[in-house]
Design a protein around this motif. Structure first.
Motif, PDB file in Angstrom:
ATOM      1  N   ALA A 180      -0.815  18.961   7.271  1.00  0.00           N
ATOM      2  CA  ALA A 180      -1.832  18.149   6.594  1.00  0.00           C
ATOM      3  C   ALA A 180      -1.724  16.664   6.925  1.00  0.00           C
ATOM      4  CB  ALA A 180      -1.710  18.343   5.088  1.00  0.00           C
ATOM      5  N   PHE A 181      -0.508  16.135   6.954  1.00  0.00           N
ATOM      6  CA  PHE A 181      -0.376  14.687   7.119  1.00  0.00           C
ATOM      7  C   PHE A 181      -0.587  14.251   8.565  1.00  0.00           C
ATOM      8  CE2 PHE A 181       1.705  15.742   3.156  1.00  0.00           C
ATOM      9  CZ  PHE A 181       0.951  14.943   2.312  1.00  0.00           C
ATOM     10  N   SER A 182      -0.173  15.080   9.498  1.00  0.00           N
ATOM     11  CA  SER A 182      -0.409  14.737  10.905  1.00  0.00           C
ATOM     12  C   SER A 182      -1.896  14.865  11.245  1.00  0.00           C
ATOM     13  CB  SER A 182       0.459  15.602  11.814  1.00  0.00           C
ATOM     14  OG  SER A 182       0.533  16.923  11.351  1.00  0.00           O
ATOM     15  N   ASN A 183      -2.572  15.817  10.595  1.00  0.00           N
ATOM     16  CA  ASN A 183      -4.027  15.907  10.774  1.00  0.00           C
ATOM     17  C   ASN A 183      -4.712  14.699  10.150  1.00  0.00           C
ATOM     18  OD1 ASN A 183      -5.312  18.353  12.127  1.00  0.00           O
ATOM     19  ND2 ASN A 183      -3.608  19.268  11.008  1.00  0.00           N
ATOM     20  N   ARG A 184      -4.147  14.249   9.025  1.00  0.00           N
ATOM     21  CA  ARG A 184      -4.708  13.048   8.386  1.00  0.00           C
ATOM     22  C   ARG A 184      -4.655  11.862   9.350  1.00  0.00           C
ATOM     23  NH1 ARG A 184      -2.378  10.690   2.731  1.00  0.00           N
ATOM     24  NH2 ARG A 184      -3.239  12.634   1.976  1.00  0.00           N
ATOM     25  N   TRP A 185      -3.563  11.768  10.127  1.00  0.00           N
ATOM     26  CA  TRP A 185      -3.434  10.621  11.047  1.00  0.00           C
ATOM     27  C   TRP A 185      -4.533  10.665  12.121  1.00  0.00           C
ATOM     28  CZ3 TRP A 185       2.261   8.899  12.476  1.00  0.00           C
ATOM     29  CH2 TRP A 185       2.320   7.507  12.439  1.00  0.00           C
ATOM     30  N   ALA A 235       0.053   2.347   5.858  1.00  0.00           N
ATOM     31  CA  ALA A 235       0.888   2.029   7.031  1.00  0.00           C
ATOM     32  C   ALA A 235       0.487   2.906   8.226  1.00  0.00           C
ATOM     33  CB  ALA A 235       2.354   2.206   6.683  1.00  0.00           C
ATOM     34  N   MET A 236       0.063   4.145   7.950  1.00  0.00           N
ATOM     35  CA  MET A 236      -0.405   5.015   9.045  1.00  0.00           C
ATOM     36  C   MET A 236      -1.647   4.390   9.684  1.00  0.00           C
ATOM     37  SD  MET A 236      -0.030   8.621   6.998  1.00  0.00           S
ATOM     38  CE  MET A 236      -0.379   9.843   8.260  1.00  0.00           C
ATOM     39  N   GLU A 237      -2.524   3.863   8.827  1.00  0.00           N
ATOM     40  CA  GLU A 237      -3.734   3.217   9.339  1.00  0.00           C
ATOM     41  C   GLU A 237      -3.360   1.972  10.140  1.00  0.00           C
ATOM     42  OE1 GLU A 237      -7.597   3.773   7.686  1.00  0.00           O
ATOM     43  OE2 GLU A 237      -7.575   1.747   6.938  1.00  0.00           O
ATOM     44  N   ALA A 286       7.729   8.694   9.000  1.00  0.00           N
ATOM     45  CA  ALA A 286       9.011   9.250   8.526  1.00  0.00           C
ATOM     46  C   ALA A 286       8.998   9.269   7.001  1.00  0.00           C
ATOM     47  CB  ALA A 286      10.166   8.413   9.057  1.00  0.00           C
ATOM     48  N   VAL A 287       7.788   9.477   6.455  1.00  0.00           N
ATOM     49  CA  VAL A 287       7.583   9.338   5.010  1.00  0.00           C
ATOM     50  C   VAL A 287       8.572  10.186   4.206  1.00  0.00           C
ATOM     51  CG1 VAL A 287       5.939   9.691   3.121  1.00  0.00           C
ATOM     52  CG2 VAL A 287       5.175   8.645   5.244  1.00  0.00           C
ATOM     53  N   SER A 288       8.713  11.452   4.576  1.00  0.00           N
ATOM     54  CA  SER A 288       9.602  12.298   3.759  1.00  0.00           C
ATOM     55  C   SER A 288      10.965  12.510   4.432  1.00  0.00           C
ATOM     56  CB  SER A 288       8.917  13.629   3.445  1.00  0.00           C
ATOM     57  OG  SER A 288       8.475  14.262   4.625  1.00  0.00           O
ATOM     58  N   SER A 300       0.872  -1.185   0.000  1.00  0.00           N
ATOM     59  CA  SER A 300       0.000   0.000   0.000  1.00  0.00           C
ATOM     60  C   SER A 300       0.899   1.222   0.000  1.00  0.00           C
ATOM     61  CB  SER A 300      -0.871   0.033   1.262  1.00  0.00           C
ATOM     62  OG  SER A 300      -0.094   0.452   2.383  1.00  0.00           O
ATOM     63  N   SER A 301       0.293   2.370  -0.160  1.00  0.00           N
ATOM     64  CA  SER A 301       1.076   3.599  -0.004  1.00  0.00           C
ATOM     65  C   SER A 301       1.272   3.853   1.490  1.00  0.00           C
ATOM     66  CB  SER A 301       0.369   4.774  -0.692  1.00  0.00           C
ATOM     67  OG  SER A 301      -0.653   5.265   0.141  1.00  0.00           O
ATOM     68  N   ALA A 302       1.967   4.922   1.834  1.00  0.00           N
ATOM     69  CA  ALA A 302       2.295   5.195   3.234  1.00  0.00           C
ATOM     70  C   ALA A 302       1.051   5.392   4.104  1.00  0.00           C
ATOM     71  CB  ALA A 302       3.185   6.429   3.311  1.00  0.00           C
ATOM     72  N   THR A 303      -0.003   5.924   3.522  1.00  0.00           N
ATOM     73  CA  THR A 303      -1.229   6.155   4.296  1.00  0.00           C
ATOM     74  C   THR A 303      -1.752   4.840   4.872  1.00  0.00           C
ATOM     75  OG1 THR A 303      -1.727   8.043   2.894  1.00  0.00           O
ATOM     76  CG2 THR A 303      -3.555   7.176   4.186  1.00  0.00           C
ATOM     77  N   MET A 309       7.950   5.031  -0.581  1.00  0.00           N
ATOM     78  CA  MET A 309       9.198   4.926  -1.349  1.00  0.00           C
ATOM     79  C   MET A 309       9.503   6.155  -2.193  1.00  0.00           C
ATOM     80  SD  MET A 309      10.428   1.902  -0.777  1.00  0.00           S
ATOM     81  CE  MET A 309       9.968   2.235   0.917  1.00  0.00           C
ATOM     82  N   GLN A 310       8.465   7.002  -2.387  1.00  0.00           N
ATOM     83  CA  GLN A 310       8.550   8.013  -3.446  1.00  0.00           C
ATOM     84  C   GLN A 310       9.224   9.312  -3.012  1.00  0.00           C
ATOM     85  OE1 GLN A 310       5.864   7.026  -1.775  1.00  0.00           O
ATOM     86  NE2 GLN A 310       4.231   8.524  -1.685  1.00  0.00           N
ATOM     87  N   LYS A 311       9.922   9.245  -1.857  1.00  0.00           N
ATOM     88  CA  LYS A 311      10.555  10.476  -1.364  1.00  0.00           C
ATOM     89  C   LYS A 311      12.068  10.233  -1.272  1.00  0.00           C
ATOM     90  CE  LYS A 311       6.166  11.556   0.212  1.00  0.00           C
ATOM     91  NZ  LYS A 311       5.330  12.651  -0.143  1.00  0.00           N
ATOM     92  N   CYS A 312      12.598  10.141  -0.049  1.00  0.00           N
ATOM     93  CA  CYS A 312      14.062  10.061   0.081  1.00  0.00           C
ATOM     94  C   CYS A 312      14.646   8.751  -0.448  1.00  0.00           C
ATOM     95  CB  CYS A 312      14.470  10.279   1.525  1.00  0.00           C
ATOM     96  SG  CYS A 312      13.906  11.850   2.158  1.00  0.00           S
TER      97      CYS A 312
HETATM   98  C1  LIG Z   1       4.547  13.109   5.764  1.00  0.00           C
HETATM   99  C2  LIG Z   1       3.646  12.309   4.874  1.00  0.00           C
HETATM  100  N1  LIG Z   1       2.883  11.368   5.420  1.00  0.00           N
HETATM  101  C3  LIG Z   1       2.063  10.627   4.662  1.00  0.00           C
HETATM  102  C4  LIG Z   1       1.960  10.807   3.304  1.00  0.00           C
HETATM  103  C5  LIG Z   1       1.030   9.969   2.513  1.00  0.00           C
HETATM  104  O1  LIG Z   1       1.747   9.128   1.665  1.00  0.00           O
HETATM  105  P1  LIG Z   1       1.046   8.287   0.517  1.00  0.00           P
HETATM  106  O2  LIG Z   1       0.524   9.256  -0.480  1.00  0.00           O
HETATM  107  O3  LIG Z   1       2.187   7.454   0.002  1.00  0.00           O
HETATM  108  O4  LIG Z   1      -0.026   7.469   1.129  1.00  0.00           O
HETATM  109  C6  LIG Z   1       2.739  11.784   2.687  1.00  0.00           C
HETATM  110  C7  LIG Z   1       2.648  12.031   1.242  1.00  0.00           C
HETATM  111  O5  LIG Z   1       3.107  13.015   0.706  1.00  0.00           O
HETATM  112  C8  LIG Z   1       3.612  12.552   3.504  1.00  0.00           C
HETATM  113  O6  LIG Z   1       4.387  13.483   2.956  1.00  0.00           O
END
Ligand SMILES: Cc1ncc(COP(=O)(O)O)c(C=O)c1O
Length: 355
Positions: A85-90, A65-67, A163-165, A60-63, A186-189
Motif C-alpha cells: 500500500a505505501f509503495s503504491n502510494r508513493w 516527506a514522501m512527497e 524507512a517509516v516503520s 508533517s506526517s511521513a507522507t 515518529m509513531q513507529k520504531c
Molecule cells: C511504510 C509507510 N510509509 C508511509 C506511511 C505514511 O505515514 P504517515 O501516516 O505518517 O503519513 C506509513 C504509515 O503507516 C507507512 O507504514
C-alpha cells in the motif's frame, strides 16, 4: 492512565515519560532556546542514521516527506518500486504531482529483487528510485542493501527510501548505502506520537532540488536555509521536538543502538516462530519484517472479534491493511515494546482463541 496498549504498526505505545515531556511549556520557534533544542537534536539524528548529511525535520506526517522526495528529486523520470500500500502510494504521489514515473510492481507479500531494479535502470530512463524499505501493509522487508548496491552503479540516479516503520528499530547506514533521502515518521520504531517526520538529505539531492525548484512547503533548498540557522521554515509542533530529543537520548545513551536493534530482532523471532506454529506468515520467506509481522489468517478467525477480546485486557493489534483485512492481521514489535510485552500478548491470544 489505563489505556489500550498498542501493538499496532503505528501509532505505537508511547512511554509515560515521553508524554510528560510533551507537556513542557511552549518556547518560541524563533528563540535561542528553540535553536539550541534543534541543534541538540541534529547530531543525535545523524548518529541514528549513520550519516554526515543534514537530517531535516518536517512539520508533517511521513507522507509529506514522501512527497518532498519526489517533487524535489526527480528531473527526468522516477521509478517507483511497489509491493504494497505505501509503495503504491508513493507512485500515486509522484504522478499526482505531474512528475513522469513508472511503477515496478510485484505481488503484495513478495519482495522487490535487486535484479528487477537493475533491468529497469539499464534503460537509462530514470534519474530517481523510490523504495519502501519495510512495507507496513504486508510485513515485507525489502533487501535495501542489495537494491542500494544496484542504484549506486548509476551515477545520476538518486535513491529515496521510506524507512517509516524501520528507522530506529533496524540499522540503516545511510552514507554507506548512498541513500539520498531516508525518511520516517515518529509513531513507529521511535516510540513517539505521530506529528513530525525526519529525513536525511544528501548534497546531490539538494543540488537537484535547486535545478528542479518545485513546491513551497517542501522546497528543500528553502528548508535548508532555515536548517542552517537551526530553525524550521514553518512553526513546528514544538512538543514533538521535546519528546524527540528526550527519546533520542534514551535510544542512544540509555538503551544503546545495537541493543535496540537486537531487541527488535528478538521480538520479531518470537512473533514469527509463534505465527508459523499457529498460522502462517504473509511475507515471502527470507524477507520477513523485523518490526512487525503480517500473519496469514489460516484459521479464519474473526480479527475484529479478537481485537474486541483483547480490548477487555487493554491491548490492541491491527487488522490486515486494505484488501488484506481479515485475510491477515498484524502484530507490531517495535518502538519501546519489550520481549515480555510480546510474550504476554501472544499468551493471551492463545487463551482467547483456544490454541
Ligand atoms: C511504510 C509507510 N510509509 C508511509 C506511511 C505514511 O505515514 P504517515 O501516516 O505518517 O503519513 C506509513 C504509515 O503507516 C507507512 O507504514
Amino acid at each position: 492512565m489505563r489505556h489500550l496498549k498498542l501493538f499496532t504498526p503505528g501509532p505505537i505505545e508511547v512511554r509515560e515519560e515521553i508524554l510528560q515531556a510533551m507537556a513542557t511549556p511552549q518556547i518560541h520557534h524563533r528563540s535561542k532556546e528553540f535553536s539550541d533544542l534543534y541543534a541538540e537534536i541534529q547530531p543525535k539524528l545523524q548518529k541514528l542514521l549513520y550519516t554526515q548529511n543534514p537530517v531535516f525535520i518536517f512539520a508533517s506526517s511521513a507522507t509529506g516527506a514522501m512527497e518532498a522526495a519526489v517533487i524535489n528529486g526527480v528531473k527526468k523520470k522516477c521509478l517507483n518500486l511497489a509491493n504494497g500500500a505505501f509503495s503504491n502510494r508513493w507512485h500515486e504521489i509522484t504522478t499526482m504531482n505531474g512528475i513522469p514515473a513508472d511503477k515496478l510492481e510485484v505481488e503484495w507479500g513478495k519482495a522487490i529483487k535487486p535484479e528487477m531494479v537493475k533491468e529497469k535502470l539499464d534503460t537509462g530512463e530514470y534519474d530517481a528510485v523510490t523504495l519502501v524499505f519495510n512495507e507496513t501493509s504486508t510485513g515485507v522487508m525489502n533487501p535495501l542493501k542489495e537494491i542500494a548496491e544496484v542504484v549506486k552503479q548509476y551515477d545520476d540516479v538518486l535513491l529515496f527510501v521510506d524507512a517509516v516503520s524501520a528507522m530506529a528499530g533496524v540499522k540503516i547506514e545511510v552514507d554507506k548505502l548512498g541513500i539520498d533521502m531516508c525518511l520516517a515518521g515518529m509513531q513507529k520504531c521511535f516510540g513517539l506520537p505521530a506529528g513530525i517526520a525526519v529525513a536525511s538529505i544528501s548534497e546531490r539531492l539538494l543540488e537537484r532540488a535547486k535545478e528542479v525548484n518545485r513546491g513551497f512547503y517542501f522546497n528543500l533548498p528553502r528548508l535548508y536555509k532555515y536548517h542552517l540557522k537551526n530553525q524550521t521554515m514553518v512553526t513546528p509542533p514544538i512538543p514533538h521536538l521535546f519528546a524527540l530529543n528526550m527519546q533520542l537520548d534514551y535510544i542512544l545513551s540509555e538503551e544503546g543502538l545495537e541493543n535496540r536493534f537486537a531487541r527488535h530482532e528478538k521480538m520479531a523471532k518470537i512473533v514469527q516462530d509463534w505465527a508459523r506454529k499457529y498460522f502462517d506468515i504473509f511475507a515471502e520467506k527470507g524477507y520477513e519484517s523485523k518490526t512487525l509481522t503480517c500473519i496469514e489468517n489460516t484459521r479464519n478467525i474473526s480479527v475484529a472479534d479478537l481485537n474486541k477480546e483483547l480490548a477487555k485486557h487493554y491491548l490492541r493489534i491491527s487488522n490486515g491493511y486494505g484488501k488484506l483485512k481479515e485475510k491477515t492481521f498484524r502484530i507490531a514489535h517495535m518502538g519501546d515494546l519489550q520481549v515480555h510485552d510480546i510474550k504476554g500478548l501472544l499468551a493471551l491470544i492463545e487463551e482467547i482463541l483456544n490454541l
